[in-house]
Design an enzyme around this catalytic site. Structure first.
Site, mmCIF file in Angstrom:
data_model
loop_
_atom_site.group_PDB
_atom_site.id
_atom_site.type_symbol
_atom_site.label_atom_id
_atom_site.label_comp_id
_atom_site.label_asym_id
_atom_site.label_seq_id
_atom_site.Cartn_x
_atom_site.Cartn_y
_atom_site.Cartn_z
ATOM 1 N N ARG A 1 0.450 -1.019 0.145
ATOM 2 C CA ARG A 1 0.377 -0.158 0.090
ATOM 3 C C ARG A 1 0.337 1.502 0.050
ATOM 4 O O ARG A 1 0.690 2.180 -0.224
ATOM 5 C CB ARG A 1 -0.731 -0.121 1.117
ATOM 6 C CG ARG A 1 -1.291 1.546 1.584
ATOM 7 C CD ARG A 1 -3.121 1.266 2.202
ATOM 8 N NE ARG A 1 -2.589 0.776 3.426
ATOM 9 C CZ ARG A 1 -1.651 0.941 4.420
ATOM 10 N NH1 ARG A 1 -1.601 2.422 4.367
ATOM 11 N NH2 ARG A 1 -2.285 0.336 5.583
ATOM 12 N N TYR B 1 -15.750 13.443 -16.322
ATOM 13 C CA TYR B 1 -16.811 12.778 -15.644
ATOM 14 C C TYR B 1 -16.962 12.671 -14.589
ATOM 15 O O TYR B 1 -17.434 13.685 -13.947
ATOM 16 C CB TYR B 1 -14.918 11.927 -15.135
ATOM 17 C CG TYR B 1 -15.372 10.165 -15.226
ATOM 18 C CD1 TYR B 1 -15.992 9.786 -16.223
ATOM 19 C CD2 TYR B 1 -15.554 9.312 -13.329
ATOM 20 C CE1 TYR B 1 -16.365 8.716 -15.923
ATOM 21 C CE2 TYR B 1 -16.172 8.277 -13.617
ATOM 22 C CZ TYR B 1 -16.283 7.849 -14.917
ATOM 23 O OH TYR B 1 -16.442 5.724 -15.081
ATOM 24 N N ASP C 1 -8.267 16.338 -17.040
ATOM 25 C CA ASP C 1 -7.856 14.833 -16.907
ATOM 26 C C ASP C 1 -8.066 14.855 -18.662
ATOM 27 O O ASP C 1 -8.638 14.918 -19.460
ATOM 28 C CB ASP C 1 -9.550 14.218 -16.087
ATOM 29 C CG ASP C 1 -9.673 12.776 -16.765
ATOM 30 O OD1 ASP C 1 -9.635 12.443 -17.384
ATOM 31 O OD2 ASP C 1 -10.770 12.518 -15.904
HETATM 32 C C1 LIG Z 1 -13.193 6.625 -16.945
HETATM 33 C C2 LIG Z 1 -13.027 7.605 -16.598
HETATM 34 C C3 LIG Z 1 -12.236 8.329 -15.553
HETATM 35 C C4 LIG Z 1 -12.456 7.645 -14.567
HETATM 36 O O1 LIG Z 1 -11.559 6.359 -14.309
HETATM 37 P P1 LIG Z 1 -12.179 4.589 -13.610
HETATM 38 O O2 LIG Z 1 -10.823 4.151 -14.470
HETATM 39 O O3 LIG Z 1 -12.764 4.288 -14.690
HETATM 40 O O4 LIG Z 1 -12.279 4.911 -12.406
HETATM 41 C C5 LIG Z 1 -12.076 9.650 -15.368
HETATM 42 N N1 LIG Z 1 -12.458 10.594 -15.871
HETATM 43 C C6 LIG Z 1 -12.567 10.282 -17.321
HETATM 44 C C7 LIG Z 1 -12.788 11.635 -18.585
HETATM 45 C C8 LIG Z 1 -13.303 8.540 -18.126
HETATM 46 O O5 LIG Z 1 -13.563 8.910 -18.723
#
Ligand SMILES: *Cc1c(COP(=O)(O)O)cnc(C)c1O
Length: 400
Positions: free
Chosen positions: A61, A114, A187
């Site tokens: 962890r 998201y 993101d």
């Molecule tokens: C899928 C997604 C996430 C979340 O990712 P996970 O691996 O499903 O937790 C975050 N941001 C965007 C733009 C995504 O498409």
């Protein structure tokens, strides 16, 4: 392959193959092994060890070998100094927010993100933890500037945004953030570092859902935060050691393996999505197509400036049809699978109906239900052929 192949002077493709991998010193194996241990042997006198330290070989962890290798690779691909990998993209997002934000801080975030970002910032961190949050249409940097407060600590954008593909100008927003002493996180999941590297454009953090393009094969979950070591050390300790969103060594290894072919897959995703978008745009039964590579897309000029060589593999589109016709169309698809997630080798489509609670934040054309379509790396003719036969079977107007 040698220890020297990690240098940043190598191209993206070379780094995707080599960074984070070395000959295993124990066995001579040319691929580093998976370390399925949750604990590492202690030194002679362990009493002055910091049990909350991150990164060292102590407890999985706190950090482990496979996490470390993947961190090296993702940091290199994003052009960042440091990286922490976690169990999912959402673990990365919450890790970043919880580590960085204090009660009384203000966050500005994109109106299209998201769903978990919306939940974390608009429901959890503001209501339970006293963080101030403002939802902003970040397609215009002037809106971001107007929302700045003296206590604005972080601006979080997603570009292209999930699921409307809206584009925000990373360099312009980074300028706004830094002029006001705030930090910018981006993101980058929809673009992947192959098409867009926000840190080079001024972002302080990049968040990736490794589950999507970087793994690319739809068989594991992971997330990453990339940024400068001064921030990442703290984020690693909070998000990994104390919040505990640790990725399993096996998933880290799978993502490491998948990421080798990221450049090859992305070239095909880019090419296929462009072909599919152009084909869909010509169809009489299609109400709109949102893909940043299309000249008709509102964010096309900004996308061209910050995305290269392509615009990714995800697009959204609508049909001039009622609710059930959308479902019937999907039921006739043979190559394309109806499932959430995106960035997989295979094409995935999801019908997002009219009931999304965030619809008020979406452009008008998204209000009658639409498809988010992750165009896979199958042959483009087969993907288009599949759409065509399913639209025809549904009784919709298609041009050949
Ligand atoms: C899928 C997604 C996430 C979340 O990712 P996970 O691996 O499903 O937790 C975050 N941001 C965007 C733009 C995504 O498409």
């Amino acid at each position: 392959m040698s220890d020297h192949a990690n240098e940043t002077t190598y191209g993206f493709g070379t780094r995707a193959v080599h960074v984070g991998n070395e000959v295993d010193k124990d066995s001579g194996a040319i691929k580093r092994p998976i370390t399925m241990a949750n604990s590492y042997v202690l030194p002679y006198d362990p009493t002055d060890m910091n049990w909350s330290s991150a990164g060292g070989n102590l407890y999985t962890r706190n950090g482990g070998t496979n996490q470390k290798y993947l961190q090296e690779r993702v940091a290199s691909l994003e052009g960042g100094e440091d990286c922490v990998v976690l169990a999912s993209g959402v673990a990365a997002l919450s890790g970043l927010f919880f580590a960085l934000l204090n009660k009384g801080d203000h966050v500005i975030f994109s109106s299209v993100t998201y769903i978990a970002v919306y939940r974390l910032l608009n429901e959890l961190l503001n209501n339970k933890f006293g963080v101030e949050t403002t939802i902003v249409d970040t397609t215009d940097p002037a809106n971001v500037e107007a929302a700045i407060r003296p206590n604005t600590k972080l601006i979080h954008i997603e570009t292209p945004g999930n699921p409307t593909l809206m584009i925000s100008d990373i360099a312009a927003i980074s300028d706004v953030a830094h002029r006001h002493g705030a930090l910018l996180s981006v993101d980058n999941t929809f673009a992947s570092p192959f098409n867009q590297r926000p840190i080079e454009l001024g972002a302080d953090f990049v968040v990736e859902s490794l589950t999507k393009y970087i793994n690319g094969h739809g068989d594991s979950m992971g997330g990453a935060i990339v940024g400068r070591t001064e921030h990442l050390d703290k984020i690693r300790a909070v998000s990994q050691v104390n919040l505990g969103g640790t990725i399993s060594p096996f998933n880290a290894w799978l993502i490491m393996r998948g990421s080798v072919t990221l450049p090859l897959r992305m070239r095909q995703h880019n090419e296929n999505a462009m072909a599919v978008a152009r084909w869909l745009e010509k169809q009489p039964c299609v109400s709109f197509v949102a893909y940043p590579g299309l000249e008709s897309h509102k964010g096309h000029e900004v996308a061209k400036k910050q995305m290269s060589p392509g615009f990714g593999g995800v697009l959204s589109f609508g049909l001039k049809a009622d609710h059930d016709t959308h479902n019937r169309f999907v039921s006739h698809l043979k190559v394309i699978t109806s499932a959430v997630s995106l960035g997989h080798d295979e094409s995935l489509i999801v019908f997002l109906g009219e009931n999304d609670e965030r619809q008020y934040l979406y452009p008008e054309e998204f209000h009658n239900g639409f498809f988010r379509f992750s165009v896979g790396i199958e042959d483009a003719e087969d993907i288009i052929g599949d759409l065509k036969q399913a639209l025809e079977k549904t009784g919709l107007d298609v041009l050949t």
